[in-house]
Scaffold this motif. Structure first.
Motif: not given
Length: 135
Positions: A92-105
């Motif tokens: 509904x136009x509001x930021x509700x979660x943020x995240x980061x993921x580290x992917x490794x080759x």
């Protein structure tokens, strides 16, 4: 940047009537699927040369059943053998979660990380940039 809309399902809610926090990490993984496609993991996931090394999520608002959630995914940083994926969830136009993921080759046959090949590095760089805190 990639965008995907998910519809919260009733069984994803908890006793408080909002989407359970454990669900968001699964949504974020789904939001990373276009990246997996870039690395050839679409038809045979076992051939995907990536492993997940880290995931973090900040919950900045409650997520409710009954309204779709927009997932935004981009590349924050590209290192030698890994890259950081930044993600957001909006309802509904509001930021509700943020995240980061580290992917490794990762070379599965050697059971070791390896430098990201130039062709993948180029494609990742096309999606690199900060995700805006507004829609």
């Amino acid at each position: 940047m990639f965008e995907l809309t998910v519809t919260p399902r009733f069984y994803e809610t908890d006793a408080f009537g909002h989407v359970n926090n454990t669900v968001v990490t699964g949504w974020f993984e789904t939001g990373r699927a276009p990246l997996f496609q870039l690395f050839g993991g679409g038809s045979d996931p076992s051939a995907l040369p990536l492993i997940l090394a880290r995931v973090e999520v900040d919950f900045v608002g409650q997520i409710y059943y009954g309204s779709d959630v927009l997932l935004r995914t981009g590349i924050e940083k590209i290192g030698n053998s890994s890259f950081v994926v930044a993600q957001q969830a909006w309802q509904n136009g509001k930021l509700v979660a943020r995240g980061k993921a580290v992917q490794v080759y990762f070379e599965h046959d050697k059971q070791a990380s390896a430098p990201i090949p130039d062709e993948f590095r180029q494609v990742l760089s096309e999606h690199q940039g900060e995700l805006a805190e507004t829609l």
